[in-house]
Design a protein around this motif. Structure first.
Motif, PDB file in Angstrom:
ATOM      1  N   MET A 379      -1.459 -22.341  23.697  1.00 13.61           N
ATOM      2  CA  MET A 379      -1.228 -23.524  24.520  1.00 13.61           C
ATOM      3  C   MET A 379      -0.001 -24.289  24.020  1.00 13.61           C
ATOM      4  SD  MET A 379      -4.012 -26.486  25.356  1.00 13.61           S
ATOM      5  CE  MET A 379      -3.646 -27.855  26.444  1.00 13.61           C
ATOM      6  N   VAL A 380       0.951 -24.539  24.921  1.00 11.98           N
ATOM      7  CA  VAL A 380       2.162 -25.276  24.580  1.00 11.98           C
ATOM      8  C   VAL A 380       2.181 -26.579  25.373  1.00 11.98           C
ATOM      9  CG1 VAL A 380       4.678 -25.287  24.591  1.00 11.98           C
ATOM     10  CG2 VAL A 380       3.449 -23.167  24.097  1.00 11.98           C
ATOM     11  N   VAL A 381       2.240 -27.695  24.664  1.00 14.10           N
ATOM     12  CA  VAL A 381       2.357 -29.015  25.283  1.00 14.10           C
ATOM     13  C   VAL A 381       3.772 -29.503  25.018  1.00 14.10           C
ATOM     14  CG1 VAL A 381       1.409 -31.351  25.461  1.00 14.10           C
ATOM     15  CG2 VAL A 381      -0.093 -29.429  24.866  1.00 14.10           C
ATOM     16  N   ASP A 382       4.616 -29.431  26.039  1.00 12.61           N
ATOM     17  CA  ASP A 382       6.017 -29.813  25.887  1.00 12.61           C
ATOM     18  C   ASP A 382       6.191 -31.300  26.158  1.00 12.61           C
ATOM     19  OD1 ASP A 382       8.671 -29.216  25.330  1.00 12.61           O
ATOM     20  OD2 ASP A 382       9.171 -28.857  27.428  1.00 12.61           O
ATOM     21  N   GLU A 383       7.247 -31.892  25.618  1.00  9.31           N
ATOM     22  CA  GLU A 383       7.551 -33.320  25.800  1.00  9.31           C
ATOM     23  C   GLU A 383       6.359 -34.200  25.410  1.00  9.31           C
ATOM     24  OE1 GLU A 383      10.512 -34.382  26.504  1.00  9.31           O
ATOM     25  OE2 GLU A 383      11.406 -32.440  26.975  1.00  9.31           O
ATOM     26  N   ALA A 384       5.706 -33.840  24.326  1.00  2.24           N
ATOM     27  CA  ALA A 384       4.495 -34.562  23.904  1.00  2.24           C
ATOM     28  C   ALA A 384       4.783 -35.969  23.416  1.00  2.24           C
ATOM     29  CB  ALA A 384       3.767 -33.770  22.819  1.00  2.24           C
ATOM     30  N   GLN A 385       6.065 -36.313  23.197  1.00  4.05           N
ATOM     31  CA  GLN A 385       6.394 -37.673  22.754  1.00  4.05           C
ATOM     32  C   GLN A 385       6.117 -38.703  23.842  1.00  4.05           C
ATOM     33  OE1 GLN A 385       8.655 -35.504  23.670  1.00  4.05           O
ATOM     34  NE2 GLN A 385      10.207 -36.485  24.934  1.00  4.05           N
ATOM     35  N   ASN A 386       5.918 -38.261  25.089  1.00  3.25           N
ATOM     36  CA  ASN A 386       5.606 -39.182  26.185  1.00  3.25           C
ATOM     37  C   ASN A 386       4.107 -39.429  26.344  1.00  3.25           C
ATOM     38  OD1 ASN A 386       8.170 -39.941  27.296  1.00  3.25           O
ATOM     39  ND2 ASN A 386       8.402 -37.859  28.054  1.00  3.25           N
ATOM     40  N   LEU A 387       3.304 -38.878  25.454  1.00  2.05           N
ATOM     41  CA  LEU A 387       1.852 -39.043  25.514  1.00  2.05           C
ATOM     42  C   LEU A 387       1.408 -40.147  24.559  1.00  2.05           C
ATOM     43  CD1 LEU A 387       0.852 -35.275  25.408  1.00  2.05           C
ATOM     44  CD2 LEU A 387       0.845 -36.754  27.421  1.00  2.05           C
ATOM     45  N   THR A 388       0.346 -40.829  24.924  1.00  2.00           N
ATOM     46  CA  THR A 388      -0.251 -41.827  24.034  1.00  2.00           C
ATOM     47  C   THR A 388      -1.176 -41.131  23.041  1.00  2.00           C
ATOM     48  OG1 THR A 388      -2.199 -42.193  25.413  1.00  2.00           O
ATOM     49  CG2 THR A 388      -0.220 -43.487  25.942  1.00  2.00           C
ATOM     50  N   PRO A 389      -1.528 -41.789  21.933  1.00  2.67           N
ATOM     51  CA  PRO A 389      -2.485 -41.182  21.001  1.00  2.67           C
ATOM     52  C   PRO A 389      -3.793 -40.777  21.673  1.00  2.67           C
ATOM     53  CG  PRO A 389      -1.403 -43.039  19.950  1.00  2.67           C
ATOM     54  CD  PRO A 389      -0.948 -43.039  21.385  1.00  2.67           C
ATOM     55  N   HIS A 390      -4.266 -41.587  22.618  1.00  2.72           N
ATOM     56  CA  HIS A 390      -5.517 -41.254  23.293  1.00  2.72           C
ATOM     57  C   HIS A 390      -5.364 -39.987  24.130  1.00  2.72           C
ATOM     58  CE1 HIS A 390      -9.425 -42.015  25.127  1.00  2.72           C
ATOM     59  NE2 HIS A 390      -8.884 -41.749  26.292  1.00  2.72           N
ATOM     60  N   GLU A 391      -4.238 -39.823  24.806  1.00  2.21           N
ATOM     61  CA  GLU A 391      -4.012 -38.622  25.607  1.00  2.21           C
ATOM     62  C   GLU A 391      -3.910 -37.388  24.718  1.00  2.21           C
ATOM     63  OE1 GLU A 391      -1.594 -40.352  29.500  1.00  2.21           O
ATOM     64  OE2 GLU A 391      -0.533 -40.085  27.601  1.00  2.21           O
ATOM     65  N   VAL A 392      -3.242 -37.513  23.572  1.00  2.00           N
ATOM     66  CA  VAL A 392      -3.139 -36.388  22.651  1.00  2.00           C
ATOM     67  C   VAL A 392      -4.519 -35.998  22.131  1.00  2.00           C
ATOM     68  CG1 VAL A 392      -2.340 -35.739  20.342  1.00  2.00           C
ATOM     69  CG2 VAL A 392      -0.750 -36.748  21.964  1.00  2.00           C
ATOM     70  N   LYS A 393      -5.344 -36.989  21.823  1.00  2.00           N
ATOM     71  CA  LYS A 393      -6.703 -36.693  21.375  1.00  2.00           C
ATOM     72  C   LYS A 393      -7.469 -35.941  22.460  1.00  2.00           C
ATOM     73  CE  LYS A 393     -11.100 -38.848  20.178  1.00  2.00           C
ATOM     74  NZ  LYS A 393     -11.856 -40.114  20.045  1.00  2.00           N
ATOM     75  N   THR A 394      -7.323 -36.378  23.708  1.00  2.00           N
ATOM     76  CA  THR A 394      -8.006 -35.712  24.821  1.00  2.00           C
ATOM     77  C   THR A 394      -7.579 -34.257  24.931  1.00  2.00           C
ATOM     78  OG1 THR A 394      -8.146 -37.803  26.041  1.00  2.00           O
ATOM     79  CG2 THR A 394      -8.411 -35.781  27.304  1.00  2.00           C
ATOM     80  N   ILE A 395      -6.275 -33.991  24.775  1.00  2.00           N
ATOM     81  CA  ILE A 395      -5.760 -32.626  24.906  1.00  2.00           C
ATOM     82  C   ILE A 395      -6.231 -31.748  23.757  1.00  2.00           C
ATOM     83  CG2 ILE A 395      -3.655 -31.236  24.903  1.00  2.00           C
ATOM     84  CD1 ILE A 395      -2.275 -33.635  26.293  1.00  2.00           C
ATOM     85  N   VAL A 396      -6.088 -32.224  22.522  1.00  2.00           N
ATOM     86  CA  VAL A 396      -6.426 -31.396  21.367  1.00  2.00           C
ATOM     87  C   VAL A 396      -7.921 -31.093  21.328  1.00  2.00           C
ATOM     88  CG1 VAL A 396      -6.401 -31.280  18.846  1.00  2.00           C
ATOM     89  CG2 VAL A 396      -4.438 -32.218  20.046  1.00  2.00           C
ATOM     90  N   THR A 397      -8.745 -32.015  21.799  1.00  2.00           N
ATOM     91  CA  THR A 397     -10.193 -31.765  21.798  1.00  2.00           C
ATOM     92  C   THR A 397     -10.617 -30.812  22.905  1.00  2.00           C
ATOM     93  OG1 THR A 397     -10.502 -33.813  23.086  1.00  2.00           O
ATOM     94  CG2 THR A 397     -10.814 -33.940  20.698  1.00  2.00           C
ATOM     95  N   ARG A 398      -9.681 -30.357  23.734  1.00  2.00           N
ATOM     96  CA  ARG A 398      -9.996 -29.333  24.748  1.00  2.00           C
ATOM     97  C   ARG A 398      -9.924 -27.932  24.149  1.00  2.00           C
ATOM     98  NH1 ARG A 398     -13.033 -31.426  27.008  1.00  2.00           N
ATOM     99  NH2 ARG A 398     -12.733 -33.123  25.533  1.00  2.00           N
TER     100      ARG A 398
END
Length: 460
Positions: A379-398
């Motif tokens: 899984m590649v999440v590009d341009e991740a600097q535009n995500l909030t900490p909460h959004e990153v947590k949601t993605i990684v926990t998937r």
């Protein structure tokens, strides 16, 4: 000394758990903030979810008493109170701030609390906490202490780079190449090594003699890079030290989370896609390559896009298509490795379509990732600097069993108006996962896209 913090709406929308992060201090929530939270609760995006969570937290605190009188907030001794803006306080604001806007009402609440503290002879300061820069400026103008919400901020200048240099003797350098590696005990280190950190070993007698290694946190030893020097990824090979460290992590199945940070043109996305395609198409370690990125534009929005989800995602995925075209393009001699697995070069859209048709590539909109479980995928999440900490947590926990996730981005190129270089989800994730045995990080320093791109990244 117990302080009194007045919270702005944007603090709670940024981090719903902010109510619990002020230890034994007092928290004031202006009624204007509750009204604004109520207006956001129907928003289907992250702000709406956060607003609903804040409402539930406030409602649960009602069980401990009347919010207007103040209720205990947590086990550390703090209190929380919902307060109204008094008309007489508003009338004392400067004429330019008497418009009755939400910000001015919040200012009035903080000023009233400051006045009450002065009447009672209390010394604890009243602090307005807001992520709104202009509101902090206005607070200064009327004599209030104002601060940004810094609970999840990372000092970008001190961001963990993911690699370091260590001076050793020639005999120690030889020991690195032999199992079980070179024990770090006794080495002169500027800072303790983190798990999976890249290390450049430099011979004291001959500084031009170097060796790239990686720190194994389980055995507390330095071991030579195993995968990057042997990798055959078609047209792709590491061009500098940082790219070599990154590729070694990308090709190691035991490292499940990787963050790549760097300015434009350093090869973050290209390396991630090359490693992912190689392990999906050639080595069959993963079932497919899953690519996603936030749909946040650089300039003015162009409006609604027609078509199904794939067609709507097309403009956002064009950078990914460009990188895949570079990976899969060229002659047969240039198309070894991952390129050969996907067929000959027939144009970027054909390569993109072929990979999807063979089930090797999937595009996912971040908006619909909540609730998913994603096993055995790269899984590649590009341009991740535009995500909030909460959004990153949601993605990684998937991430499910057997999945590897790579997040790439440049903290200095942020288009999301609600985060900055020190509060975005990517840099937050780097610091939180530093030293974990399942995670690795590299900050790429040198641009390799072109001489002009490197010059522009440095000068502009």
């Amino acid at each position: 000394m117990r302080k009194t913090f007045v919270l702005d709406t944007n603090v709670l929308l940024h981090d719903p758990a902010a109510l619990t992060r002020f230890e034994d201090n007092n928290i004031l929530i202006p009624i204007e903030v509750v009204e604004e939270i109520d207006r956001f609760k129907r928003d289907p995006a992250e702000k709406g979810r956060n607003a609903r969570q804040v409402s539930r937290l406030l409602d649960s605190l009602r069980a401990h008493g009347n919010l207007a009188d103040g209720v205990p907030n947590g086990e550390q001794g703090g209190t929380l109170k919902v307060v109204f803006c008094r008309a007489e306080t508003l009338s004392q604001l400067p004429p330019e701030l008497k418009g009755g806007s939400g910000d001015n009402n919040i200012l009035a609440v903080a000023l009233e609390e400051q006045r009450l503290q002065a009447v009672l002879g209390s010394q604890p300061p009243v602090v307005l906490v807001t992520k709104d820069t202009n509101l902090r400026i206005k607070a200064d103008a009327v004599g209030l202490i104002a601060q940004d919400y810094t609970s999840d901020r990372v000092a970008i200048s001190d961001l963990y780079p993911g690699f370091c240099e260590v001076w050793v003797d020639a005999e120690q350098m030889d020991r690195v190449k032999l199992p079980p590696g070179l024990a770090v005990e006794g080495l002169v280190l500027e800072a303790p090594l983190q798990a999976n950190e890249g290390v450049t070993l430099i011979d004291r007698a001959q500084p031009a003699h170097t060796l790239l290694a990686r720190y194994n946190g389980a055995t507390a030893s330095l071991q030579p890079l195993q995968r990057a020097p042997k990798a055959k990824l078609g047209r792709i090979q590491p061009r500098n030290r940082e790219q070599t460290f990154a590729l070694d992590l990308l090709l190691d199945p035991s490292i499940q989370l990787i963050t790549l940070v760097g300015k434009a043109g350093t090869g973050k996305t290209l390396l991630a896609l090359a490693a992912g395609l190689h392990q999906v198409a050639d080595e069959r370690l993963y079932e497919r390559l899953l690519v996603t990125r936030p749909v946040i534009s650089l300039g003015k929005e162009i409006g609604f896009l027609p078509g199904d989800l794939d067609e709507k995602m097309g403009p956002w995925m064009q950078p990914i298509i460009d990188n895949l075209d570079f990976l899969l393009g060229g002659s047969e001699e240039e198309g070894r490795g991952a390129a050969r697995s996907a067929g000959s070069h027939r144009g970027p859209r054909s390569n993109w379509t072929d990979l999807k048709g063979m089930g090797l590539l999937e595009v996912e909109a971040i908006s619909y990732i909540r609730g998913r479980s994603i096993p055995r995928q790269f899984m590649v999440v590009d341009e991740a600097q535009n995500l909030t900490p909460h959004e990153v947590k949601t993605i990684v926990t998937r991430v499910g069993e057997g999945t590897k996730i790579v997040l790439t981005g440049d903290p200095y190129q942020i288009d999301n108006p609600y985060v900055d270089a020190e509060s975005n989800g990517l840099t937050w994730l780097v610091e939180r996962f530093k030293g974990q045995r399942l995670a690795g990080h590299v900050t790429l320093l040198r641009g390799e896209r072109s001489e002009l791109a490197e010059l522009a990244a440095n000068l502009l």
